[in-house]
Design an enzyme around this catalytic site. Structure first.
Site: not given
Ligand code: GLY
Length: 320
Positions: A151, A179-181, A202
């Protein structure tokens, strides 16, 4: 003292533009949006914006966030498709009193209504990566979505002490649709409070979210810690916690800056890089290294490293 810090080498061109703006009394909101957009627009970065790697159905779903450290306003989008600059949509969302975090079709409707640029974000290169990954995957070799994703996350302070934080990502390669992070989740992927400072992450979102690591760093800075101390303490302790409780910890790299333009970074992986510029430091890329006793230190990236980085990113890609 102004400054901007960002995860990964890929942010260098963006933070250089931001540095010029901040130098001329530009504000932290415009500077950070400009910096993130530069990463989103560059097609050879395969984890953010245009050229970002797709999900398991070969669709590019993007997450982004924007936070104003003065008002604590937050705007976030999750799983948005076919829009060029998710960070700008997130910034716009941050200006409303409610409906600040929109996902999927709702986020796209909002973007359409407000005239944001539509774009097919799936490049030919990303399709080749997809096909090659599918080809490499056999019954024996399990599909690994976690390698090679990252990220862009930033924290910025302008000359007047206003602070912002923002993120943008295509998330995990081959993720499940929807899916969302951590990147659009306040406290996990980012957090900023102009009275203190900000942090951004990230790494493996599923693990970063378990520790709300960005908020933890800001909390430690509020207790008086320097950003470097705060990053190291938060990352080290949470990495250990995960290993003790779960036997492993996902990748986790955090950057932070306080409202005096002092900065820090900590990671639990080899090969992490970050970019930083302040009133007293020209835009610089640092590589995070570990000595023989595991102590982290920074080394400025050499010219050779920088050239190799770009050559690798832009090298021709052959479909297997
Ligand atoms: N850090 C970004 C994700 O896991 O989507």
């Amino acid at each position: 003292m102004y400054g901007i810090i960002a995860t990964w080498r890929m942010a260098l061109e963006g933070i250089s533009e931001a540095d010029e703006m901040l130098k001329k009394n530009g504000n932290a909101k415009d500077a950070i949006e400009t910096a993130i957009r530069a990463v989103e627009d560059f097609e050879y970065y395969k984890s953010v914006g245009y050229g970002g790697l797709p999900n398991e159905e070969m669709e590019v779903e993007l997450d982004a966030a924007f936070m104003d450290g003065d008002t604590l306003d937050i705007g976030c989008v999750g799983g948005i498709k076919d829009y060029a600059n998710p960070v700008s949509i997130a910034r716009k969302l941050s200006t409303y009193p409610v409906n600040n975090f929109l996902v999927g079709a709702g986020a796209e409707k909002f973007a359409h209504r407000h005239g944001f640029e539509r774009k097919n974000m799936l490049t030919e290169r990303a399709q080749i990566h997809y096909h090659n990954r599918v080809k490499e995957t056999t019954v024996q070799t399990e599909l690994k979505p976690y390698s090679g994703h990252d990220t862009v996350g930033m924290v910025c302070v302008d000359k007047e002490g206003h602070m912002t934080s923002a993120t943008s990502t295509s998330g995990l390669f081959m993720k499940h649709p929807g899916r969302v992070g951590d990147s659009p989740v306040a406290g996990s992927g980012f957090y900023v409070d102009s009275k203190v400072g900000g942090a951004s992450a990230t790494g493996l979102g599923e693990d970063v979210m378990k520790g709300c690591v960005s908020y933890e760093i800001v909390r430690l800075m509020k207790e008086g810690m320097h950003p470097q101390q705060a990053c190291e303490k938060a990352v080290k302790e949470f990495d250990l916690e995960l290993r003790e409780r779960r036997g492993k910890a996902g990748d986790m790299s955090l950057i932070a800056m306080n409202n005096k333009g002092e900065w820090g970074c900590a990671t639990n992986i080899e090969g992490f890089s970050f970019a930083v510029a302040t009133e007293i430091l020209k835009p610089t890329v640092y590589l995070v290294k570990f000595d023989e006793i595991g102590k982290q230190y920074f080394e400025e990236a050499s010219q050779e490293w920088m050239e190799n980085y770009m050559a690798t990113r832009t090298a021709p890609l052959i479909r297997k």
